[in-house]
Design an enzyme around this catalytic site. Structure first.
Site, PDB file in Angstrom:
ATOM      1  N   ASP A  86      43.866  73.203  27.620  1.00 36.82           N
ATOM      2  CA  ASP A  86      44.362  74.498  27.192  1.00 36.82           C
ATOM      3  C   ASP A  86      45.339  75.032  28.248  1.00 36.82           C
ATOM      4  OD1 ASP A  86      43.273  76.832  25.115  1.00 36.82           O
ATOM      5  OD2 ASP A  86      44.022  77.678  27.001  1.00 36.82           O
ATOM      6  N   HIS A 102      45.312  77.875  29.484  1.00 34.84           N
ATOM      7  CA  HIS A 102      44.527  78.696  30.404  1.00 34.84           C
ATOM      8  C   HIS A 102      43.396  77.878  31.007  1.00 34.84           C
ATOM      9  CE1 HIS A 102      46.070  81.557  27.268  1.00 34.84           C
ATOM     10  NE2 HIS A 102      46.472  82.174  28.360  1.00 34.84           N
ATOM     11  N   HIS A 130      36.305  80.145  27.809  1.00 36.28           N
ATOM     12  CA  HIS A 130      36.246  81.231  28.792  1.00 36.28           C
ATOM     13  C   HIS A 130      34.862  81.868  28.883  1.00 36.28           C
ATOM     14  CE1 HIS A 130      40.490  80.975  29.472  1.00 36.28           C
ATOM     15  NE2 HIS A 130      40.824  81.376  28.266  1.00 36.28           N
ATOM     16  N   ASP A 170      48.008  75.705  22.946  1.00 38.95           N
ATOM     17  CA  ASP A 170      48.853  76.762  23.489  1.00 38.95           C
ATOM     18  C   ASP A 170      49.743  76.358  24.664  1.00 38.95           C
ATOM     19  OD1 ASP A 170      46.481  76.522  24.884  1.00 38.95           O
ATOM     20  OD2 ASP A 170      45.918  78.628  24.755  1.00 38.95           O
TER      21      ASP A 170
END
Length: 344
Positions: A194, A196, A159, A283
């Site tokens: 991931d 996200h 990120h 995740d």
């Protein structure tokens, strides 16, 4: 498979995490790495320490202004009367208007921290540098001829933009490693799995044609990071067509995920990379506390086998994956699935 790890990640131990405005304990804690390391050892993988590469690889991706901020912000923050223990911004300039760079620590925190999920405390800078070294050490192992390596990076990185932290991330380990691989590989692909979207990684390479960025993730229309990761984001300038986002409905299971991977692999093969970086988030698992997708533990082995089927020198960079009873098993499943397919 060689596993790269350093104990230096323990210097970063965030305490706070805001969820819907309420303060919670951060899920990005040292115990994550403890469980992943134990799983790697249980899988019979050899553990090697990080090499020290200095700041060069980090400065290849991140701006000097941002690196200066990360290194010194804690000292400056503590001079503020009544300031919190951790650096957490209370202002975020939308669009970051080009009216000048703030001189105050508070203003710079808002400028360089995208959200309240990336608190900075004493030791964060050192841990982030060490995490980047772990990624570059793995990239060098692959660059020197290894089929694959796994880098247990903490804090994670995908990120982080060239000048902005966010979502537990400070330095973009996957991007730093990809840039290192570019020393001997003319084209490198990054596959982010991931839960996200890898918005920071996308941002780093959005105008570049030499690194293809592909991300499969929970649809950001109702999931972090919300403002990035949509299917119409294709790159810009020379990088147009070199970014692919595959947003998935919340709760997508293993079968649906594997089907979506076919589209990602078509793009990767069309790019014809000579090396692959996998931003390995665990995740997407059905029991991960951040809940977005529903991959089973066995499903990670299937995903890994598909990736190994690309038959590319591959660097696995640890991203998300938070505390649950299945966390270690998920990593063991992925690594064993990758090795079984790579050896076939």
């Amino acid at each position: 498979m060689q596993v790269v790890y350093t104990e230096d990640h323990r210097q970063h131990h965030p305490r706070h995490f805001l969820v819907n405005g309420a303060q919670h304990e951060s899920p990005e804690v040292p115990e994550r790495a403890d469980r992943l390391l134990a799983a790697a050892r249980a899988g019979g993988h050899g553990i090697v320490g990080r090499q020290h590469f200095g700041r060069g690889p980090v400065a290849d991706i991140h701006t000097p202004e941002y690196l200066q901020f990360l290194e010194h912000i804690v000292t400056r923050w503590r001079r503020i009367e009544g300031a919190s223990e951790e650096v957490i911004p209370n202002i975020h300039p939308q669009g970051r208007w080009q009216t000048g760079y703030p001189a105050s620590a508070v203003g710079q925190a808002g400028w360089h921290q995208a959200d309240t999920a990336c608190p900075i405390s004493e030791g964060t800078w050192e841990a982030a540098l060490a995490s980047a070294d772990v990624a570059v050490t793995g990239a060098e192992i692959v660059r020197q001829g290894a089929r694959a390596a796994y880098t247990l990076c903490r804090p994670p990185g995908h990120h982080a933009y060239p000048d902005m932290a966010g979502g537990f991330c400070f330095l973009n380990n996957s991007a730093i490693a990809a840039q290192w691989l570019r020393r001997t590989h003319s084209r490198v692909a990054i596959l982010d799995i991931d839960v996200h979207h890898g918005n920071g990684t996308q941002g780093v390479f959005y105008s570049r044609p030499d690194v293809l960025t592909v991300s499969l993730h929970a649809d950001p229309v109702r999931f972090y990071p919300f403002f990035w990761g949509h299917a119409n984001e294709r790159g810009e300038g020379d990088g147009t067509g070199y970014n692919l986002n595959v947003p998935l409905p919340r709760g997508t299971d293993t079968a649906g995920y594997l089907q979506a991977m076919d589209r990602a692999f078509q793009r990767i093969r069309a790019f014809a990379p000579t090396a692959l970086v996998v931003a390995l988030g665990l995740d997407p698992h059905e029991d991960d506390p951040l809940k977005g997708l529903s991959i089973t533990t066995e499903g990670f082995a299937e995903i890994a086998a598909r990736i190994a089927g690309l038959k590319l020198p591959t660097l696995l960079v640890q991203e998300g994956g938070y505390l649950s009873d299945a966390l270690g098993d998920n990593l063991k499943s992925f690594l064993s699935g990758f090795e079984a397919a790579a050896g076939s």
